[in-house]
Design a protein around this motif. Structure first.
Motif, PDB file in Angstrom:
ATOM      1  N   LEU A 176      22.514  -3.598  18.997  1.00  9.62           N
ATOM      2  CA  LEU A 176      22.753  -3.289  20.403  1.00  9.62           C
ATOM      3  C   LEU A 176      22.899  -4.594  21.193  1.00  9.62           C
ATOM      4  CD1 LEU A 176      20.101  -0.461  20.929  1.00  9.62           C
ATOM      5  CD2 LEU A 176      22.488  -0.229  20.214  1.00  9.62           C
ATOM      6  N   LEU A 213      28.520  -2.209  18.592  1.00 14.33           N
ATOM      7  CA  LEU A 213      28.920  -0.944  19.208  1.00 14.33           C
ATOM      8  C   LEU A 213      30.426  -0.891  19.474  1.00 14.33           C
ATOM      9  CD1 LEU A 213      26.073  -0.165  21.775  1.00 14.33           C
ATOM     10  CD2 LEU A 213      26.367   0.705  19.449  1.00 14.33           C
ATOM     11  N   HIS A 214      30.968  -1.911  20.107  1.00 16.47           N
ATOM     12  CA  HIS A 214      32.380  -1.923  20.493  1.00 16.47           C
ATOM     13  C   HIS A 214      33.158  -3.065  19.854  1.00 16.47           C
ATOM     14  CE1 HIS A 214      31.205   0.956  23.561  1.00 16.47           C
ATOM     15  NE2 HIS A 214      30.294   0.102  23.989  1.00 16.47           N
ATOM     16  N   GLU A 273      21.962   6.361  26.999  1.00 21.12           N
ATOM     17  CA  GLU A 273      22.485   6.860  25.730  1.00 21.12           C
ATOM     18  C   GLU A 273      23.889   6.347  25.478  1.00 21.12           C
ATOM     19  OE1 GLU A 273      23.009  11.034  23.227  1.00 21.12           O
ATOM     20  OE2 GLU A 273      22.674  11.105  25.391  1.00 21.12           O
ATOM     21  N   HIS A 274      24.154   6.025  24.216  1.00 23.87           N
ATOM     22  CA  HIS A 274      25.501   5.674  23.769  1.00 23.87           C
ATOM     23  C   HIS A 274      25.981   6.852  22.916  1.00 23.87           C
ATOM     24  CE1 HIS A 274      28.730   3.712  21.498  1.00 23.87           C
ATOM     25  NE2 HIS A 274      28.760   2.802  22.460  1.00 23.87           N
TER      26      HIS A 274
END
Length: 349
Positions: free
Chosen positions: A39, A73-74, A118-119
């Protein structure tokens, strides 16, 4: 034949130290595949503590026990809590949970400044992993992501104290523990870097037994702080669980590698009978004094052989062997290869 077979086995105190260099065992299960989801602003210290346990597990065995992959994440570039950008292997989209390359363990790495919202894509991945009966883990406040996915419902979890109030307010189905680490059958959570290491060691012990974990601890905890705040190396001679006389004997052995002392000489230095010395070794180390002394010297020789360019003849002399021929025979009995072959294998690796 039985005598040669006996020589191949170290006593338990020195077996862990030498385990990575012993003849390879028959191939077992494939390595456990562990994926770390990083994260933004994840705790570098917690992440590296967990990874270090797995990497060291691979180093102390002759065949790899784990594969390690990281996911952003991205993006494959993730900013840590130290403002250092870390290059992940893949993005979250590529995290595999089905097929031949599916992960066995998914670890979410949080940190002090990680967002607690939240993701959605991560929650979907974690729910799928839960359905596929993967092991799920959270570092620092990584348990928040597990809670959003519903994988902690009805369970107890560990989380950094700074996030206790948020987690208790937001996730009524999850019990937030005051313990630094909570380990269940398929869920592992911890509150910070020290507990991250212990959590992974517990997982490793479940999979590969206490001997592997002892070998890892010997490497990673070699300079742990003693109760008297004095930093001491975790050598057998410093082990407070051993009798003082035995520790004195071990110090004498360690200090006299090049010119080994006889058992009678050792007994005289500590004012004990030979029989009493032999009982101490058998009771606490499950071996004889002469056997332990030989294992100590062959371990020292293995280190010099693989960490220096000194000649095999000089190493033999430095470790108290009467000749390089005698040393080579002893080395092959323990490690399954000659000293020259061991050195060649290490250099090629």
């Amino acid at each position: 034949m039985s005598q040669v077979s006996e020589k191949r086995h170290f006593s338990h105190r020195l077996r862990d130290t030498n385990s990575a260099f012993l003849p390879a065992r028959a191939a077992g299960n494939a390595p456990v595949r562990v994926g770390f989801v990083l994260l933004p602003h994840f705790s570098m210290m917690a992440f590296t503590a967990a990874v270090d346990a797995l990497v060291t597990a691979n180093l102390v065995q002759s065949t790899p026990l784990f594969t390690i992959t990281s996911y952003g994440l991205h993006s494959t570039t993730v900013r840590s809590d130290l403002a250092i950008d870390i290059s992940a292997n893949h993005t979250l989209e590529a995290l595999p949970l089905e097929g031949d390359d599916a992960l066995d363990v998914v670890v979410v790495c949080g940190g002090f400044r990680c967002e607690l919202s939240e993701h959605a894509a991560l929650s979907r991945k974690l729910r799928l992993a839960h359905r596929k009966e993967k092991v799920l883990a959270g570092l620092w406040n990584g348990a928040v992501a597990l809670a959003y996915a519903g994988t902690l419902d009805g369970l107890c979890c560990a989380i950094h104290p700074d996030n206790h109030s948020f987690a208790r307010e937001r996730f009524s189905q999850v019990e937030v523990s005051n313990q630094a680490m909570v380990v269940d059958a398929r869920t592992l959570t911890c509150a910070g870097p020290s507990s991250a290491l212990e959590m992974m060691l517990m997982m490793i012990e479940r999979l590969h037994g206490p001997d592997t974990v002892r070998a890892i601890r010997e490497i990673l905890s070699s300079d742990r702080l003693a109760d008297d705040s004095e930093t001491r190396l975790t050598l057998a001679e410093n082990d407070p669980t051993l009798p003082g006389a035995l520790r004195d004997l071990l110090r004498l052995m360690n200090s006299n590698i090049e010119e080994p002392l006889g058992i009678e000489e050792l007994a005289g230095y500590v004012n004990l009978s030979r029989r009493r010395v032999e009982r101490l070794f058998q009771t606490h180390l499950q071996t004889t004094p002469s056997r332990y002394y030989l294992e100590l010297r062959i371990t020292q020789a293995r280190r010099l052989l693989l960490q220096s360019d000194d000649s095999i003849a000089n190493i033999a002399v430095a470790c108290g062997f009467a000749s390089s021929t005698h040393f080579s025979h002893c080395f092959k009995d323990f490690f399954g290869v000659s000293p020259s072959q061991a050195r060649q294998l290490r250099r090629s690796a």
